[in-house]
Motif scaffolding. Structure first.
Motif: not given
Length: 657
Positions: A338-345, A486-492, A494-501
């Motif tokens: 998830s981190v990789l996908e969002g980071f690339f985005s 990596a500390y920016a709210k709008d960047v986080l 994009i990819f900080a999503k719970h892997y189950k929910t």
């Protein structure tokens, strides 16, 4: 278009290398026979010879660091002397040196700035390699270079062997009860019908216990094991320092630090030492206050004299108390894919670069490696390999390594760049995905900053394209710059999503992460200053034995460090950056470059838009695409239209307001 990573023939590397070196020598001999040498008919094909050989050599070094085995060690040991001798002979070849000088003198006015830079760098490096020396001194230099390359490899291997040989077993759940659930799962194993917990000196495992381990004796046990690794490196260090001193004196320098600076942006030794000491003086009082805060918390557990092995444990407790921050809470939101996908985005949005997964279509060295092609404006422009998870056969730490470089060859063919990013993140298991700490995310951003500096290059000359030719003390600029995002709210978000929910991390939790960025920033800075001053001063004169080296380190700690490690701490025996890597008399580069990165990031803050595409593309064009084709101070000025300010770094770190 791209060469696949293939090591099926690894055991025959020595024989293949000998053939390739012979071909390289023959090609250079042909070039030297050209009567009317020009940049086009001599310098360009000369660079191509170097690139082709480097493309073969890089995987040999790479595989030994990511998939270490008896075979990789033997292959590297066989190849190292051959490489060292060839490189030394090449760098001392008077005919190449005088040919380059002649071309520079004869055609200087008709060369473009990038071609001038290639010649300037090459001529400087030939002189630093002893091309001007008498034959007996050249032979001596060749011998010294070979010994130094062997000792550097020995230092790294000793450290890896020591890291892999240690295990700490906890029989009692009470000793691990505060560890995050995922770390407990990774450490647990069954023996004689009982669950036990194994910790190693691999970084994810070591950090887990030193940060959350409830048992103080066990914390000291693993800390002591970590900072007393590879005692045999004490003798290796003495030998490395002696040989380096001998080498630079042959070349006419007073000390290794002076030699090192001849390839860097910093002008002289005094400038480096005063820069580091200024930062140290500005940060040490606040560092003392930060330590006192931790010490007060430790007193609640009856610990009146806080030790180095307590610091991470009580710092984590203090961070949680101050910010109500539980690192374990975040890890399910930072699943690796998830981190990789969002980071690339994010990278695509600001830098207009797309990452296309081709893992299943090509080969690598491990099943966990992910491979991506980079596309800009619909055209493939580079390739990156990501080897992110810890394993026993991999060297500790994180790094980016360049394999191929972007350039246009003599037949007008474009060569595309490739790079490796290697990290040691928590490994995935059958039932547990790789869940990252936020620190891991910061590391990923950092290494990607290096990779983009190499992969987005549009320079057509290989020796100054990508990270090639970039001064060592500014090479960290693009990596540190990207870290800040990596500390920016709008960047986080994009990819900080719970892997189950798939629930996105909420604003309050993100704000807590941002608030903690400067937690103990002065302690962290003083630690870096300690390392950098130790490294630089160690190379300003010859320290003859382990006692003198320890005295130097102790004197720096006494001046700046608020907490003095126990006497058994032999940090220097594991300081692979300077004894096993390329940072000797250059560790200060992290802070030197951080001034540039903080100042560049402040431009985004001042624009009130971290997704400022105009500014991001200007940065891409002014810095990333230019590689080493111009000095970084000039490139930075072109980007920012001003000189960098130290205050930006101190402000971002919360050391001044």
């Amino acid at each position: 278009m791209f060469e696949d990573f293939n090591i099926e023939n690894l055991e025959n590397s020595k024989e293949i290398l000998e053939v390739k070196i012979k071909e390289s020598k023959n090609k250079i001999e042909e070039l030297l026979k050209i009567e009317n040498k020009t940049y086009e008919n001599f310098v360009m094909p000369y660079q191509e010879v170097g690139e082709r050989l480097n493309e073969f050599i890089t995987p040999i070094f790479h595989i030994d660091s990511v998939k270490n085995s008896n075979l990789t060690q033997n292959v590297l040991e066989e190849c190292l002397p051959i490489i060292s001798i060839y490189e030394t002979e090449l760098s001392q070849n008077d005919y190449i040196y005088t040919s380059l000088k002649d071309i520079q003198d004869k055609y200087y006015t008709s060369l473009n700035d990038i071609q001038k830079k290639v010649l300037e760098n090459e001529i400087r490096d030939f002189e630093l390699s002893g091309c001007h020396l008498e034959k007996d001194k050249k032979d001596k230099l060749k011998e010294l270079n070979l010994k130094l390359s062997e000792l550097s490899q020995k230092f790294s291997q000793n450290l890896l062997d020591a890291t892999n040989s240690y295990e700490m077993i906890c029989d009692d759940y009470e000793d691990v009860k505060e560890l995050p659930k995922s770390d407990i799962e990774l450490a647990s194993f069954e023996e004689d019908g009982k669950t036990k917990y194994k910790f190693t000196l691999q970084m994810p495992s070591y950090l887990a216990y030193i940060t959350y381990g409830s048992n103080r004796e066990k914390r000291e046990e693993i800390y002591r094991a970590y900072c007393t690794r590879a005692p045999e490196n004490e003798n290796v260090i003495n030998e490395i320092l002696k040989l380096k001193d001998e080498k630079v004196k042959l070349l006419g320098f007073d000390c290794y630090a002076q030699y090192s600076l001849s390839r860097k942006m910093a002008k002289n030794e005094e400038e480096v030492v005063s820069f580091l000491e200024e930062l140290g003086q500005k940060g040490k009082q606040k560092a003392k206050e930060e330590l006192e805060e931790v010490a007060q918390l430790a007193k609640e557990d009856g610990i009146d004299n806080i030790k180095s092995f307590d610091l991470s444990y009580y710092s984590e407790k203090l961070k949680k108390a101050k910010y109500d921050l539980d690192q374990e809470f975040y890890r399910p939101y930072l699943e690796q894919n998830s981190v990789l996908e969002g980071f690339f985005s994010f990278l695509n949005e600001v830098f207009k670069v797309e990452f296309v997964d081709i893992t299943s279509k090509t080969t690598s060295w491990d099943e966990k490696v992910k491979i991506f092609n980079l596309k800009e404006d619909g055209k493939i422009t580079g390739r990156i390999y990501l080897d992110l998870e810890a394993r026993k056969s991999k060297r500790g730490g994180a790094w980016m390594n360049n394999w191929h470089t972007h350039y246009i060859d003599t037949k007008n063919k474009e060569h595309l760049p490739t790079a490796f990013i290697v990290c040691n993140f928590p490994p995935s298991k059958d039932n547990t995905p790789s869940l990252l700490r936020h620190d891991d995310v910061v590391t990923l951003f950092h290494e990607m900053g290096h990779a983009l500096h190499h992969l987005l290059s549009k320079v057509e000359e290989p020796y100054v394209s990508g990270i090639s030719g970039v001064a060592w003390d500014v090479v960290e600029f693009p990596s540190q710059f990207l870290e800040y995002f990596a500390y920016a709210k709008d960047v986080l978000k994009i990819f900080a999503k719970h892997y189950k929910t798939k629930e996105v991390l909420d604003d309050d939790s993100i704000q807590k992460l941002i608030n903690t960025r400067n937690f103990q920033s002065s302690l962290a800075m003083i630690r870096q200053i300690e390392f950098a001053l130790f490294d630089f001063k160690l190379h300003q004169k010859l320290y003859k034995d382990a006692e003198e080296i320890q005295d130097l380190l102790d004197s720096i700690r006494a001046k700046f460090s608020p907490i003095i490690p126990p006497s058994y701490n032999k940090f220097q025996n594991g300081f692979s950056h300077i004894f096993g890597g390329g940072y000797a008399a250059g560790y200060y580069s992290y802070k030197w470059a951080e001034v540039l990165s903080a100042d560049a990031f402040y431009m985004f803050i001042d624009s009130s838009n971290l997704f400022n595409k105009t500014l991001a593309l200007k940065y891409k064009e002014s810095i990333l695409q230019k590689g080493g084709s111009s000095n970084m101070d000039k490139l930075f000025f072109n980007f920012a239209q001003r000189e960098p300010s130290v205050d930006s770094l101190l402000k971002i770190d919360g050391i001044i307001s």
